[in-house]
Design an enzyme around this catalytic site. Structure first.
Site, short mmCIF file in Angstrom:
data_model
loop_
_atom_site.label_atom_id
_atom_site.label_comp_id
_atom_site.label_asym_id
_atom_site.label_seq_id
_atom_site.Cartn_x
_atom_site.Cartn_y
_atom_site.Cartn_z
CB CYS A 191 -0.85 0.12 1.27
SG CYS A 191 -2.19 -1.44 1.32
NE ARG A 237 -5.38 -0.74 -1.68
CZ ARG A 237 -4.73 -1.68 -1.96
NH1 ARG A 237 -3.41 -1.47 -2.19
NH2 ARG A 237 -5.00 -2.88 -1.75
#
Length: 434
Positions: A191, A237
């Site tokens: 991520c 995100r």
């Protein structure tokens, strides 16, 4: 009566026939490498983009070179000699020792060498862009990933913490660990922006390549925007995952939504890229016209230029085929057949490492939180034994010890965990490394 057309033109267009042999030999080497990568490193989430990017690059190479005549130059360039020599040696070494980066890099070098040998500069110019995409798809080692993802993870964690705090959420941050209410969220490598940045960079380059010519300043702006867009998309995100976890629970945040949120990342990034491109196009239309940019790696392919054959084809083709097959055979011959730890008792780390030395004693009540559960599972798969302890002295100072042992020493599999980066991710400051 009209005379029948001569078959000379047809014969001239069949100069690719002798190159079927080296093409098949090269395809066999590439296929063997692809099978190993698919069974190994490509199964990891952070490398999941690499097979898609590799297939895209190979398809692009095939399309770019589909209408060229494969006529070898009279003399091979120094670049072709170096690429072929290094590619053959690196393939034999990388494949035999399970070094994924060296083996995959050798495949790229061999592709470039075969193209330059079979078609000269005309083929090489067509292959440049596809080879660039292949370089982005290489399985880069963990130490490069950790060095580059560290700052990106810190920026994303800080930005998400700032937004959540401004919105009134109970949030705190230690390194790249976010505490949101009762939940702790680790901004992991997948991520952090680097891997998505690589994929986004490749797609951005492909978009610039296929969507028509642009002024150089517009190309430069779109290329420079890749990193900010990737960081911003990853921040969106992580923010979405944090809010989902806080309101719907850990199962919702780490389940299907965690995996599908990658689509949100790419959708957000591409919408931002298209919007920026549209804005720059309007600005460009308002400016005075400038000369068309010179041909570059980002420009679409030009019309094929035919040249007369200038070198014997079959001898060079057979020599190239034999070299490729020799590299494959050499990789099999160099592959170790016997592991030294086989048949020997494994060391018992818990017994070998002392529980006390000098003024330091093991702190049996310490609770280590060095890795997340998914990383711990990966460590258990890769290593035969792991040992983690905390030692404390009379002044209350503590040091952490982490040891891992793996019986299989080939390849990059044992690079799954690097404590010097993990400590900093937990909020510690690394003062000195030995």
């Amino acid at each position: 009566m009209t005379p029948a057309p001569s078959n000379c033109a047809s014969h001239e267009n069949r100069h690719w026939h002798p190159w079927l042999l080296p093409a098949l030999a090269l395809a066999a080497l590439l296929l063997a490498t692809g099978i190993d990568l698919a069974a190994g490193i490509w199964r990891q989430p952070e490398h999941a983009y690499q097979p898609m990017l590799t297939l895209l690059a190979l398809a692009l190479l095939a399309w770019e070179c589909s209408d060229l005549e494969w006529k070898p130059p009279p003399r091979l360039s120094a670049t072709a000699h170096v690429a072929l020599t290094l590619g053959l040696a690196a393939y034999a070494l990388g494949r035999s020792q399970s070094l994924e980066l060296i083996e995959a890099s050798a495949c790229v070098a061999l592709l470039a060498a075969v193209g330059a040998i079979a078609g000269g500069q005309a083929v090489w110019r067509r292959m440049r862009f596809g080879l660039l995409i292949l370089l982005l798809a290489l399985p880069w080692p963990a130490w490069i990933v950790d060095n580059l993802t560290g700052p990106l993870k810190a920026v994303i964690s800080l930005g998400v913490e700032t937004l959540l705090y401004a919105a009134g959420y109970p949030v705190a941050r230690s390194g790249v660990m976010l505490s949101l209410g009762p939940y702790r969220l680790l901004v992991a490598d997948a991520c952090s922006g680097l891997h998505s940045l690589i994929f986004l960079a490749a797609l951005d380059l492909l978009y610039l390549r296929l969507s028509g010519p642009r002024p150089r300043w517009q190309q430069a702006c779109l290329l420079a925007a890749m990193l900010p867009i990737a960081v911003l998309a990853n921040g969106v995100r992580v923010l979405a995952l944090a809010l989902t976890t806080y309101h719907l629970g850990d199962a919702a945040g780490q389940g299907l939504w965690h995996d599908s949120s990658g689509l949100l990342l790419y959708a957000f990034a591409f919408v931002t890229l298209f919007a920026l491109d549209a804005l720059l196009t309007r600005v460009s239309a308002a400016l005075p016209p400038t000369p068309a940019p010179a041909s570059s790696v980002l420009q679409p392919r030009a019309h094929p230029q035919k040249a007369e054959p200038t070198a014997p084809i079959w001898p060079r083709s057979l020599l190239l085929t034999g070299s490729l097959l020799l590299a494959g055979a050499l990789s099999l011959w160099l592959t170790p057949r016997q592991s030294l730890p086989a048949g020997r008792p494994a060391p018992m780390l818990d017994q070998i490492v002392p529980r006390a030395f000098g003024a330091w004693q093991e702190d049996r009540e310490a609770r280590l939180a060095l890795v997340t559960p998914d990383v711990a599972a990966e460590l258990d798969r890769v290593y035969g034994q792991t040992l983690s302890r905390v030692y404390v002295d009379g002044n209350g100072q503590r040091i952490m010890l982490a040891i891992a042992y793996g019986s299989r020493q080939l390849g990059n599999a044992l690079q799954a965990h690097r404590p010097e980066y993990c400590y900093q991710a937990q909020g510690f400051v690394l003062l000195q490394a030995h």
